[in-house]
Design a protein around this motif. Structure first.
Motif, short mmCIF file in Angstrom:
data_model
loop_
_atom_site.label_atom_id
_atom_site.label_comp_id
_atom_site.label_asym_id
_atom_site.label_seq_id
_atom_site.Cartn_x
_atom_site.Cartn_y
_atom_site.Cartn_z
N SER A 228 0.85 -1.18 0.00
CA SER A 228 0.00 0.00 0.00
C SER A 228 0.89 1.24 0.00
O SER A 228 1.83 1.34 0.80
CB SER A 228 -0.90 -0.01 1.23
N VAL A 229 0.61 2.17 -0.92
CA VAL A 229 1.40 3.41 -0.99
C VAL A 229 0.46 4.60 -1.11
O VAL A 229 -0.68 4.48 -1.55
CB VAL A 229 2.36 3.41 -2.21
N HIS A 230 0.94 5.76 -0.72
CA HIS A 230 0.23 7.01 -0.96
C HIS A 230 0.93 7.64 -2.15
O HIS A 230 2.15 7.80 -2.15
CB HIS A 230 0.33 7.93 0.26
N ARG B 153 0.61 10.72 -5.29
CA ARG B 153 -0.07 11.89 -5.86
C ARG B 153 0.06 11.81 -7.38
O ARG B 153 1.16 11.75 -7.90
CB ARG B 153 0.52 13.18 -5.31
#
Length: 96
Positions: free
Chosen positions: A54-56, A58
């Motif tokens: 899981s990554v954040h 943009r």
């Protein structure tokens, strides 16, 4: 009472045949994606990953909107594009 739902998976030819018979459950307003062309698919690979992280991240709005326009599964499609890029780079001898 618990109801168990299953997801049916069909090939493109099966889906087209279902549409011809009037059995397709797809919304008539659902957009149809533009073909990626035979060159893309001649070198594309489907790979089952070992795991997920899981990554954040943009991303540009227009990029996300383009993937979302094809309906559910936009994150899966984004991952598939990244996977195809990584695999292509692994097999590119000119990569630094």
């Amino acid at each position: 009472m618990n109801e168990t739902s299953t997801i049916a998976r069909h090939s493109l030819s099966q889906i087209k045949a279902m549409r011809e018979r009037g059995e397709d459950q797809t919304s008539p307003e659902a957009p149809e994606a533009e073909s990626l062309g035979t060159d893309f698919w001649s070198s594309a690979r489907v790979v089952m990953p070992a795991g997920k992280t899981s990554v954040h991240l943009r991303l540009d709005n227009d990029v996300v909107d383009w993937f979302k326009a094809a309906g559910k599964g936009h994150l899966t499609r984004m991952n598939a594009v990244l996977r195809a890029y990584v695999e292509a780079q692994k097999h590119n001898p000119s990569r630094s």
